[in-house]
Scaffold this motif. Structure first.
Motif, PDB file in Angstrom:
ATOM      1  N   UNK A 119       0.809  -1.211   0.000  1.00  0.00           N
ATOM      2  CA  UNK A 119       0.000   0.000   0.000  1.00  0.00           C
ATOM      3  C   UNK A 119       0.845   1.265   0.000  1.00  0.00           C
ATOM      4  N   UNK A 120       2.143   1.126   0.274  1.00  0.00           N
ATOM      5  CA  UNK A 120       3.021   2.287   0.308  1.00  0.00           C
ATOM      6  C   UNK A 120       3.855   2.447  -0.968  1.00  0.00           C
ATOM      7  N   UNK A 121       3.613   1.603  -1.961  1.00  0.00           N
ATOM      8  CA  UNK A 121       4.391   1.689  -3.195  1.00  0.00           C
ATOM      9  C   UNK A 121       4.125   2.975  -3.964  1.00  0.00           C
ATOM     10  N   UNK A 122       2.918   3.504  -3.826  1.00  0.00           N
ATOM     11  CA  UNK A 122       2.548   4.718  -4.558  1.00  0.00           C
ATOM     12  C   UNK A 122       1.426   5.408  -3.804  1.00  0.00           C
ATOM     13  N   UNK A 123       1.253   6.713  -4.015  1.00  0.00           N
ATOM     14  CA  UNK A 123       0.151   7.419  -3.351  1.00  0.00           C
ATOM     15  C   UNK A 123      -1.197   6.803  -3.705  1.00  0.00           C
ATOM     16  N   UNK A 124      -2.050   6.697  -2.718  1.00  0.00           N
ATOM     17  CA  UNK A 124      -3.384   6.148  -2.941  1.00  0.00           C
ATOM     18  C   UNK A 124      -4.296   7.227  -3.506  1.00  0.00           C
ATOM     19  N   UNK A 125      -5.090   6.840  -4.505  1.00  0.00           N
ATOM     20  CA  UNK A 125      -6.025   7.756  -5.144  1.00  0.00           C
ATOM     21  C   UNK A 125      -7.426   7.160  -5.127  1.00  0.00           C
ATOM     22  N   UNK A 140     -21.195   2.049 -10.523  1.00  0.00           N
ATOM     23  CA  UNK A 140     -20.183   3.102 -10.555  1.00  0.00           C
ATOM     24  C   UNK A 140     -19.555   3.137  -9.172  1.00  0.00           C
ATOM     25  N   UNK A 141     -18.256   2.815  -9.105  1.00  0.00           N
ATOM     26  CA  UNK A 141     -17.616   2.534  -7.819  1.00  0.00           C
ATOM     27  C   UNK A 141     -16.429   3.462  -7.580  1.00  0.00           C
ATOM     28  N   UNK A 142     -16.369   4.094  -6.407  1.00  0.00           N
ATOM     29  CA  UNK A 142     -15.199   4.914  -6.057  1.00  0.00           C
ATOM     30  C   UNK A 142     -14.111   4.057  -5.411  1.00  0.00           C
ATOM     31  N   UNK A 143     -13.260   3.488  -6.236  1.00  0.00           N
ATOM     32  CA  UNK A 143     -12.180   2.633  -5.749  1.00  0.00           C
ATOM     33  C   UNK A 143     -11.044   3.481  -5.155  1.00  0.00           C
ATOM     34  N   UNK A 144     -10.288   2.900  -4.263  1.00  0.00           N
ATOM     35  CA  UNK A 144      -9.060   3.511  -3.757  1.00  0.00           C
ATOM     36  C   UNK A 144      -7.906   2.573  -4.089  1.00  0.00           C
ATOM     37  N   UNK A 145      -6.906   3.076  -4.788  1.00  0.00           N
ATOM     38  CA  UNK A 145      -5.778   2.225  -5.154  1.00  0.00           C
ATOM     39  C   UNK A 145      -4.680   3.019  -5.831  1.00  0.00           C
TER      40      UNK A 145
END
Length: 312
Positions: A119-125, A140-145
């Motif tokens: 989870x720390x490899x890149x900023x989460x959006x 329609x889904x607000x994913x975080x990744x």
């Protein structure tokens, strides 16, 4: 290969920043309350599932989001059963900590990542994506990744890596649906390397600003929004870089019905039903299915010159 930037999204489909920020603050608050009510969790306990440092993204469509409760109670996740409510009912048996994802195959830097390091490899959006199920319904889904390409660059694939294979957890003790023979476990999916490197392809660790629920593929899953939902492998335990096209779980089970590419295509029907229409969860009337699920401006060049009737 030249990739068109995501600024090619139609301006009408991008939420203005000031509206997005206000909606985001509102939805964050409502999401916590709705999730807590849906899952029977007290607000204080639910607050512990919030993901910190999630930033907004240009990958935000100006479409009404599917409610959290629908996203988390109407799922396909055969590892817990074939019914739509089975994942929500049975996924509590899945232990997502500790969890590691092994990266191997034709890479210069193979390794094993625990979920917190991943989870720390890149900023989460937060990215709001259309998702289309092969059965004909959509959300329609607000994913975080974060982009899958971030992980790929770090492990440095060799010139022989043509495909990326995703293998999910195989543990019938935690996943009771794997005691059935509905599929040949573990679940396997795959992408061509250029598909995997596309900025739309993401590794997901949350939705609605919260840690990804078990029934939605915790602790980490793939999301490829221009393909049917079954391509987005859940609860990933292994990522392999290979030279030959992977034999995916659904190709093995029903090769006439499920091809490797599985791009959303209203012109190629499933052998048992049409793909020309879809029903958005929460709506009564059907709507037209969009080619590449509406992401054609971004991904169509990946398939230039291909016969999409043959490579379905």
């Amino acid at each position: 290969m030249l990739l068109r930037p995501f600024c090619d999204i139609l301006p009408s489909e991008i939420t203005p920043p000031e509206i997005y920020r206000e909606r985001r603050l509102f939805m964050q608050g409502m999401g916590v309350l709705a999730a807590g009510a849906a899952l029977g969790i007290a607000p204080d306990a639910q607050a512990e599932t919030r993901l910190a440092g999630v930033r907004s993204s240009a990958y935000t469509l100006n479409e009404e989001k599917t409610p959290y409760k629908a996203i988390t109670t109407y799922n396909n996740f055969y590892e817990f059963g074939t019914g739509k409510s089975d994942p929500a009912d049975k996924a509590g048996s899945l232990k997502t900590r500790p969890w590691t994802v092994k990266v191997e195959g034709k890479v210069s830097k193979p390794g094993e990542y625990d979920i917190d390091s991943l989870m720390k490899l890149a900023p989460l959006e937060e990215r709001v994506y259309r998702m289309r199920c092969v059965e004909g319904w959509s959300m329609v889904i607000p994913w975080v990744g974060f982009p899958l390409s971030e992980l790929i660059r770090r492990v440095a694939p060799t010139g022989n890596a043509k495909y990326v294979e995703f293998v999910t957890l195989n543990d019938p003790g935690q996943m009771p649906g794997q005691r059935s023979g509905v599929l040949d476990w573990p679940y396997v999916e795959g992408l061509r390397m250029d598909e995997a490197m596309h900025p739309l392809a993401i590794l997901v660790v949350g939705l609605y600003g919260q840690v990804l629920p078990n029934q939605n593929g915790a602790p980490v899953r793939l999301v490829v929004p221009w393909k049917y939902g079954f391509k987005s492998a859940k609860s990933i335990a292994r990522i392999r870089f290979v030279e030959k096209q992977p034999l995916t779980a659904w190709m093995r089970a029903a090769p006439r019905e499920y091809g490797f590419y599985s791009n959303v295509n209203p012109h190629v029907d499933h052998p048992r039903w049409s793909q020309a229409k879809e029903r958005r969860i929460g709506e009564f009337l059907k709507r037209d299915t969009l080619m590449f699920n509406g992401y054609g401006a971004q991904v169509a060049q990946l398939y230039r010159g291909m016969d999409l009737q043959k490579f379905f």
